[in-house]
Design a protein around this motif. Structure first.
Motif, mmCIF file in Angstrom:
data_model
loop_
_atom_site.group_PDB
_atom_site.id
_atom_site.type_symbol
_atom_site.label_atom_id
_atom_site.label_comp_id
_atom_site.label_asym_id
_atom_site.label_seq_id
_atom_site.Cartn_x
_atom_site.Cartn_y
_atom_site.Cartn_z
ATOM 1 N N LEU A 4 9.148 -56.791 80.118
ATOM 2 C CA LEU A 4 8.355 -56.432 79.977
ATOM 3 C C LEU A 4 8.228 -55.646 78.295
ATOM 4 O O LEU A 4 7.016 -56.454 77.926
ATOM 5 C CB LEU A 4 7.003 -55.123 80.330
ATOM 6 C CG LEU A 4 6.024 -54.598 79.819
ATOM 7 C CD1 LEU A 4 4.919 -55.690 79.333
ATOM 8 C CD2 LEU A 4 5.352 -53.542 80.512
ATOM 9 N N ALA A 5 8.797 -54.735 78.256
ATOM 10 C CA ALA A 5 9.229 -54.469 76.315
ATOM 11 C C ALA A 5 9.442 -55.945 75.587
ATOM 12 O O ALA A 5 8.454 -56.000 74.993
ATOM 13 C CB ALA A 5 10.439 -53.208 76.532
ATOM 14 N N ASN A 6 10.539 -56.499 76.034
ATOM 15 C CA ASN A 6 10.831 -57.735 75.031
ATOM 16 C C ASN A 6 9.946 -58.325 75.420
ATOM 17 O O ASN A 6 9.486 -59.028 73.975
ATOM 18 C CB ASN A 6 11.915 -58.479 76.030
ATOM 19 C CG ASN A 6 13.242 -57.659 75.347
ATOM 20 O OD1 ASN A 6 13.932 -57.064 75.725
ATOM 21 N ND2 ASN A 6 14.588 -58.262 77.035
ATOM 22 N N LEU A 7 9.405 -59.162 76.255
ATOM 23 C CA LEU A 7 7.767 -60.105 75.932
ATOM 24 C C LEU A 7 6.489 -59.520 75.016
ATOM 25 O O LEU A 7 5.973 -59.533 74.164
ATOM 26 C CB LEU A 7 7.039 -59.989 77.075
ATOM 27 C CG LEU A 7 7.674 -60.941 78.698
ATOM 28 C CD1 LEU A 7 7.548 -61.218 79.670
ATOM 29 C CD2 LEU A 7 8.286 -62.540 77.383
ATOM 30 N N ALA A 8 6.606 -57.707 75.056
ATOM 31 C CA ALA A 8 5.989 -57.532 74.228
ATOM 32 C C ALA A 8 6.322 -56.595 73.209
ATOM 33 O O ALA A 8 5.339 -56.597 72.321
ATOM 34 C CB ALA A 8 4.812 -56.100 75.471
ATOM 35 N N GLY A 9 7.087 -57.186 72.723
ATOM 36 C CA GLY A 9 7.961 -56.815 71.371
ATOM 37 C C GLY A 9 7.627 -55.447 70.815
ATOM 38 O O GLY A 9 8.256 -55.101 69.735
ATOM 39 N N THR A 30 0.040 -50.763 70.932
ATOM 40 C CA THR A 30 1.154 -50.936 72.021
ATOM 41 C C THR A 30 0.068 -51.288 73.317
ATOM 42 O O THR A 30 1.070 -51.842 74.123
ATOM 43 C CB THR A 30 1.135 -49.618 71.841
ATOM 44 O OG1 THR A 30 2.625 -49.004 71.298
ATOM 45 C CG2 THR A 30 2.707 -48.924 73.337
ATOM 46 N N ILE A 31 -1.345 -50.581 73.584
ATOM 47 C CA ILE A 31 -1.746 -50.862 74.716
ATOM 48 C C ILE A 31 -2.198 -52.468 74.487
ATOM 49 O O ILE A 31 -2.136 -53.119 75.547
ATOM 50 C CB ILE A 31 -2.766 -50.131 74.608
ATOM 51 C CG1 ILE A 31 -2.358 -48.426 74.251
ATOM 52 C CG2 ILE A 31 -4.238 -50.757 75.727
ATOM 53 C CD1 ILE A 31 -3.938 -47.587 74.895
ATOM 54 N N LYS A 32 -2.665 -52.851 73.352
ATOM 55 C CA LYS A 32 -2.711 -54.450 73.379
ATOM 56 C C LYS A 32 -2.100 -55.221 73.497
ATOM 57 O O LYS A 32 -1.639 -56.170 74.509
ATOM 58 C CB LYS A 32 -3.741 -54.655 71.664
ATOM 59 C CG LYS A 32 -3.532 -56.507 71.586
ATOM 60 C CD LYS A 32 -4.484 -56.195 69.912
ATOM 61 C CE LYS A 32 -4.359 -57.653 69.623
ATOM 62 N NZ LYS A 32 -4.876 -57.540 68.415
ATOM 63 N N ALA A 33 -0.540 -54.560 73.082
ATOM 64 C CA ALA A 33 0.885 -55.320 73.589
ATOM 65 C C ALA A 33 0.968 -55.783 74.952
ATOM 66 O O ALA A 33 0.964 -56.507 75.361
ATOM 67 C CB ALA A 33 2.154 -55.154 72.521
ATOM 68 N N ALA A 35 -0.920 -54.923 77.472
ATOM 69 C CA ALA A 35 -1.844 -55.426 78.138
ATOM 70 C C ALA A 35 -2.059 -57.011 78.036
ATOM 71 O O ALA A 35 -2.636 -57.295 78.994
ATOM 72 C CB ALA A 35 -3.580 -55.071 77.555
ATOM 73 N N SER A 36 -2.063 -57.772 76.951
ATOM 74 C CA SER A 36 -2.064 -59.026 76.954
ATOM 75 C C SER A 36 -0.806 -59.580 78.189
ATOM 76 O O SER A 36 -1.399 -61.168 78.508
ATOM 77 C CB SER A 36 -1.659 -59.388 74.673
ATOM 78 O OG SER A 36 -1.305 -60.219 74.964
ATOM 79 N N ILE A 37 0.199 -59.057 77.008
ATOM 80 C CA ILE A 37 1.289 -59.784 78.511
ATOM 81 C C ILE A 37 0.842 -59.219 79.718
ATOM 82 O O ILE A 37 1.502 -60.491 80.907
ATOM 83 C CB ILE A 37 3.065 -58.499 78.015
ATOM 84 C CG1 ILE A 37 3.376 -59.070 77.042
ATOM 85 C CG2 ILE A 37 4.339 -59.652 79.171
ATOM 86 C CD1 ILE A 37 3.726 -60.531 77.290
ATOM 87 N N LEU A 38 0.030 -58.599 80.198
ATOM 88 C CA LEU A 38 -0.162 -58.225 81.893
ATOM 89 C C LEU A 38 -1.451 -58.565 82.122
ATOM 90 O O LEU A 38 -1.609 -58.998 83.449
ATOM 91 C CB LEU A 38 -0.384 -56.588 82.027
ATOM 92 C CG LEU A 38 0.627 -55.880 82.076
ATOM 93 C CD1 LEU A 38 0.602 -54.606 82.193
ATOM 94 C CD2 LEU A 38 1.729 -56.592 83.440
ATOM 95 N N ASP A 39 -2.416 -59.502 80.668
ATOM 96 C CA ASP A 39 -3.315 -60.042 81.281
ATOM 97 C C ASP A 39 -4.481 -59.146 81.841
ATOM 98 O O ASP A 39 -4.943 -59.978 82.430
ATOM 99 C CB ASP A 39 -2.835 -61.475 82.416
ATOM 100 C CG ASP A 39 -2.269 -62.728 81.808
ATOM 101 O OD1 ASP A 39 -1.874 -63.306 80.777
ATOM 102 O OD2 ASP A 39 -1.188 -62.881 82.520
ATOM 103 N N ILE A 40 -4.071 -58.026 80.823
ATOM 104 C CA ILE A 40 -5.701 -56.914 81.102
ATOM 105 C C ILE A 40 -6.490 -58.168 80.334
ATOM 106 O O ILE A 40 -6.357 -57.545 78.978
ATOM 107 C CB ILE A 40 -4.753 -55.664 81.135
ATOM 108 C CG1 ILE A 40 -3.937 -55.539 82.027
ATOM 109 C CG2 ILE A 40 -6.136 -54.743 80.906
ATOM 110 C CD1 ILE A 40 -3.160 -54.296 81.828
ATOM 111 N N PRO A 41 -7.528 -57.891 80.658
ATOM 112 C CA PRO A 41 -8.726 -58.637 80.292
ATOM 113 C C PRO A 41 -9.344 -57.391 79.203
ATOM 114 O O PRO A 41 -9.193 -56.403 78.721
ATOM 115 C CB PRO A 41 -9.946 -58.520 80.584
ATOM 116 C CG PRO A 41 -9.223 -58.765 82.222
ATOM 117 C CD PRO A 41 -8.351 -57.945 82.496
#
Length: 60
Positions: A4-9, A30-33, A35-41
């Motif tokens: 998750l850390a790697n994918l979110a940068g 941080t939340i945006k990064a 949430a984006s990886i976890l596909d949260i709207p």
């Protein structure tokens, strides 16, 4: 967590501090990064940030 850390940068330590409650008000980026990886709207991301930051209004 590493993936998750790697994918979110973001650093693993940042995620760990959020999970452990050491970071009470994570930054929007941080939340945006995460949430984006976890596909949260967007609406839910906004609600999370609003709640965690103690704000009374969502981002527009």
């Amino acid at each position: 967590m590493t993936q998750l850390a790697n994918l979110a940068g973001i650093h693993k330590a940042v995620i760990s501090k959020i999970e452990n409650g050491d970071t009470k008000r994570p930054e929007w980026k941080t939340i945006k990064a995460i949430a984006s990886i976890l596909d949260i709207p967007y609406e839910q991301r906004n609600a999370i940030w609003t709640w965690s930051s103690g704000r009374t209004h969502c981002l527009s």
